[in-house]
Design a protein around this motif. Structure first.
Motif, PDB file in Angstrom:
ATOM      1  N   GLY A   9      44.644  39.585  32.475  1.00 46.62           N
ATOM      2  CA  GLY A   9      43.863  39.140  33.384  1.00 46.62           C
ATOM      3  C   GLY A   9      44.502  37.872  33.683  1.00 46.62           C
ATOM      4  N   GLY A  10      43.805  37.204  34.978  1.00 48.61           N
ATOM      5  CA  GLY A  10      44.093  36.081  35.855  1.00 48.61           C
ATOM      6  C   GLY A  10      43.779  35.663  36.796  1.00 48.61           C
ATOM      7  N   LEU A  11      44.050  34.650  37.752  1.00 44.89           N
ATOM      8  CA  LEU A  11      44.175  34.498  39.037  1.00 44.89           C
ATOM      9  C   LEU A  11      45.183  34.897  39.941  1.00 44.89           C
ATOM     10  CD1 LEU A  11      42.002  33.133  41.041  1.00 44.89           C
ATOM     11  CD2 LEU A  11      43.271  30.964  40.250  1.00 44.89           C
ATOM     12  N   VAL A  12      44.628  35.615  40.857  1.00 47.51           N
ATOM     13  CA  VAL A  12      45.699  35.965  41.944  1.00 47.51           C
ATOM     14  C   VAL A  12      45.109  35.993  43.407  1.00 47.51           C
ATOM     15  CG1 VAL A  12      45.002  38.654  41.814  1.00 47.51           C
ATOM     16  CG2 VAL A  12      47.344  37.915  42.169  1.00 47.51           C
ATOM     17  N   GLN A  13      45.996  35.923  44.191  1.00 50.29           N
ATOM     18  CA  GLN A  13      45.607  35.569  45.517  1.00 50.29           C
ATOM     19  C   GLN A  13      45.387  37.324  46.066  1.00 50.29           C
ATOM     20  OE1 GLN A  13      48.340  33.391  47.770  1.00 50.29           O
ATOM     21  NE2 GLN A  13      47.068  31.641  47.945  1.00 50.29           N
ATOM     22  N   ALA A  14      44.454  37.299  47.233  1.00 48.26           N
ATOM     23  CA  ALA A  14      44.247  38.789  47.756  1.00 48.26           C
ATOM     24  C   ALA A  14      45.652  39.320  48.189  1.00 48.26           C
ATOM     25  CB  ALA A  14      43.248  38.497  49.032  1.00 48.26           C
TER      26      ALA A  14
END
Length: 120
Positions: A9-14
Motif C-alpha cells: 500500500g501507499g500514496l499515489v496520484q490519480a
C-alpha cells in the motif's frame, strides 16, 4: 494457525498504479479463495466490499464491477502469495485493503490490512 500479511500500500496520484501482495504463512488447510476487500473511513469492514478474488486451485478470477478493467488479481502458488495489481487508480479507490482467505470448510482468515491513498 495460518496468517495473511498484506504489503504494497501507499500514496499515489490519480491515474497511478500500485501492486498489493498478500502472503499466506503457517498452517492453512483447504484454501478455496483468496479475496481482496476494502474498508473506507467510517465504515465497518464488510464482505460486501469485495474488490477481487482468485480461487486457489483453478485460478479463476472474480472482480467487482467498479474495478473491472483496472485491477488484476493473480497468484504465485509456489510462494503462497496473491497479488492485486491496481492501475488507473481513482480517489474513490482510497481505502484500507484487506486480503482474506476462505477455506472449503467455510472458515475465513483476514490479514491486517494495508492503506491505499489516491490523491487528486
Amino acid at each position: 494457525q495460518g496468517q495473511l500479511v498484506e504489503s504494497g500500500g501507499g500514496l499515489v496520484q490519480a491515474g497511478g498504479s500500485l501492486r498489493l501482495a498478500c502472503e499466506a504463512s503457517g498452517r492453512i488447510n483447504n484454501a478455496h479463495t483468496i479475496g481482496w476487500f476494502r474498508q473506507t473511513p467510517g465504515k465497518e469492514r464488510d464482505l460486501g466490499d469485495f474488490v477481487a478474488g482468485i480461487t486457489w486451485r483453478s485460478g479463476r478470477q472474480l472482480y467487482a464491477d467498479s474495478v473491472k478493467g483496472r485491477f488484476t488479481v493473480s497468484k504465485d502458488t509456489a510462494n503462497s502469495t496473491v497479488y492485486l495489481q491496481m492501475n488507473s487508480l481513482k480517489p474513490e479507490d482510497t481505502a484500507v485493503y484487506y486480503c482474506s482467505l476462505a477455506t472449503t470448510s467455510g472458515s475465513r482468515i483476514w490479514g491486517q490490512g494495508t492503506q491505499v491513498t489516491v490523491s487528486t
